[in-house]
Motif scaffolding. Structure first.
Motif, PDB file in Angstrom:
ATOM      1  N   SER A   3      69.433  12.119-146.387  1.00 51.10           N
ATOM      2  CA  SER A   3      69.389  10.600-145.967  1.00 51.10           C
ATOM      3  C   SER A   3      68.002  10.291-145.528  1.00 51.10           C
ATOM      4  CB  SER A   3      70.306  10.313-144.961  1.00 51.10           C
ATOM      5  OG  SER A   3      71.981  10.396-145.383  1.00 51.10           O
ATOM      6  N   MET A   4      67.592   8.982-146.144  1.00 51.69           N
ATOM      7  CA  MET A   4      66.336   8.766-145.702  1.00 51.69           C
ATOM      8  C   MET A   4      66.309   7.331-144.887  1.00 51.69           C
ATOM      9  SD  MET A   4      63.179   7.528-148.480  1.00 51.69           S
ATOM     10  CE  MET A   4      64.119   5.914-149.051  1.00 51.69           C
ATOM     11  N   PHE A   5      65.799   7.086-143.977  1.00 49.53           N
ATOM     12  CA  PHE A   5      65.414   5.926-142.980  1.00 49.53           C
ATOM     13  C   PHE A   5      64.091   5.596-142.889  1.00 49.53           C
ATOM     14  CE2 PHE A   5      69.334   8.219-141.698  1.00 49.53           C
ATOM     15  CZ  PHE A   5      70.274   6.972-141.239  1.00 49.53           C
ATOM     16  N   VAL A   6      63.737   4.336-143.558  1.00 48.84           N
ATOM     17  CA  VAL A   6      62.677   3.703-143.462  1.00 48.84           C
ATOM     18  C   VAL A   6      62.434   2.846-142.406  1.00 48.84           C
ATOM     19  CG1 VAL A   6      60.808   2.421-144.751  1.00 48.84           C
ATOM     20  CG2 VAL A   6      62.296   4.003-146.052  1.00 48.84           C
ATOM     21  N   ASN A   7      61.504   3.262-141.453  1.00 49.99           N
ATOM     22  CA  ASN A   7      61.286   2.201-140.079  1.00 49.99           C
ATOM     23  C   ASN A   7      60.648   1.164-140.597  1.00 49.99           C
ATOM     24  OD1 ASN A   7      63.264   3.823-138.828  1.00 49.99           O
ATOM     25  ND2 ASN A   7      61.464   5.218-138.487  1.00 49.99           N
ATOM     26  N   LEU A   8      60.838  -0.119-140.016  1.00 50.44           N
ATOM     27  CA  LEU A   8      60.008  -1.265-140.359  1.00 50.44           C
ATOM     28  C   LEU A   8      59.995  -2.210-139.141  1.00 50.44           C
ATOM     29  CD1 LEU A   8      61.338  -2.529-143.706  1.00 50.44           C
ATOM     30  CD2 LEU A   8      59.345  -1.053-143.396  1.00 50.44           C
ATOM     31  N   PRO A   9      58.719  -2.475-138.590  1.00 49.77           N
ATOM     32  CA  PRO A   9      58.544  -3.184-137.560  1.00 49.77           C
ATOM     33  C   PRO A   9      58.830  -4.470-137.983  1.00 49.77           C
ATOM     34  CG  PRO A   9      56.369  -2.726-138.446  1.00 49.77           C
ATOM     35  CD  PRO A   9      57.337  -1.998-138.993  1.00 49.77           C
ATOM     36  N   VAL A  10      59.456  -5.474-136.930  1.00 47.49           N
ATOM     37  CA  VAL A  10      59.887  -7.005-137.330  1.00 47.49           C
ATOM     38  C   VAL A  10      59.433  -7.523-135.918  1.00 47.49           C
ATOM     39  CG1 VAL A  10      61.362  -6.324-139.111  1.00 47.49           C
ATOM     40  CG2 VAL A  10      62.193  -6.666-136.705  1.00 47.49           C
ATOM     41  N   THR A  11      59.162  -8.965-136.106  1.00 46.52           N
ATOM     42  CA  THR A  11      58.990  -9.718-134.840  1.00 46.52           C
ATOM     43  C   THR A  11      60.190 -10.441-134.465  1.00 46.52           C
ATOM     44  OG1 THR A  11      58.218 -11.651-136.375  1.00 46.52           O
ATOM     45  CG2 THR A  11      56.491 -10.160-135.408  1.00 46.52           C
TER      46      THR A  11
END
Length: 145
Positions: A3-11
């Motif tokens: 499995s692949m998890f892409v972490n993205l920062p959000v405001t």
């Protein structure tokens, strides 16, 4: 299967959840709280973890950049048709995303770039099945026949 998890920062986590569900993804409530949400791209395989910037910062000692100014990653997701690419991009635009570049049409491959409201870059694409399996040259030969 990996499995692949892409972490993205959000405001704004609520705004980000609304954007990602508007373009057709779902949320996994088991891994969603006030700091993060698990966005299911392909169940069992591919996910985005959208993390409020303060929580994202706990995973690194380096400063977090602003993807609107200095993007550092572009995540490409290929769909089953050009129409799906256009429909998904339209949903993303209606949900507050932007399309910074015109569509790229290579004949055998079609792509549109969409940024989420925080500037994280997504690319939605379609590739002709012959080209995907055998390479662009096979697609070109098929067109000449």
């Amino acid at each position: 299967m990996t499995s692949m998890f892409v972490n993205l920062p959000v405001t704004d986590l609520e705004r980000a959840k609304a954007f990602y569900t508007a373009i057709g993804f779902t949320l996994n409530p088991q891994f969603t709280d006030h700091n993060a949400a698990c966005v299911v791209v392909e169940d069992g395989h591919s996910y985005f973890m959208i993390l409020v910037r303060e929580f994202f910062q706990t995973f690194t000692d380096l400063p977090i950049g602003d993807p609107k100014v200095n993007p550092s990653v572009s995540t490409a997701i290929f769909l089953d048709s050009r129409d799906q690419v256009d429909a998904t991009t339209a949903k993303g635009l209606a949900a507050g995303g932007s399309e910074p570049r015109p569509a790229s049409d290579y004949g055998f491959m079609y792509q549109r770039q969409l940024t989420d409201p925080d500037g994280n870059v997504l690319e939605f694409g379609w590739m002709d099945p012959v080209a995907a399996e055998q390479g662009p040259e096979a697609f070109a030969q098929q067109q000449q026949a």
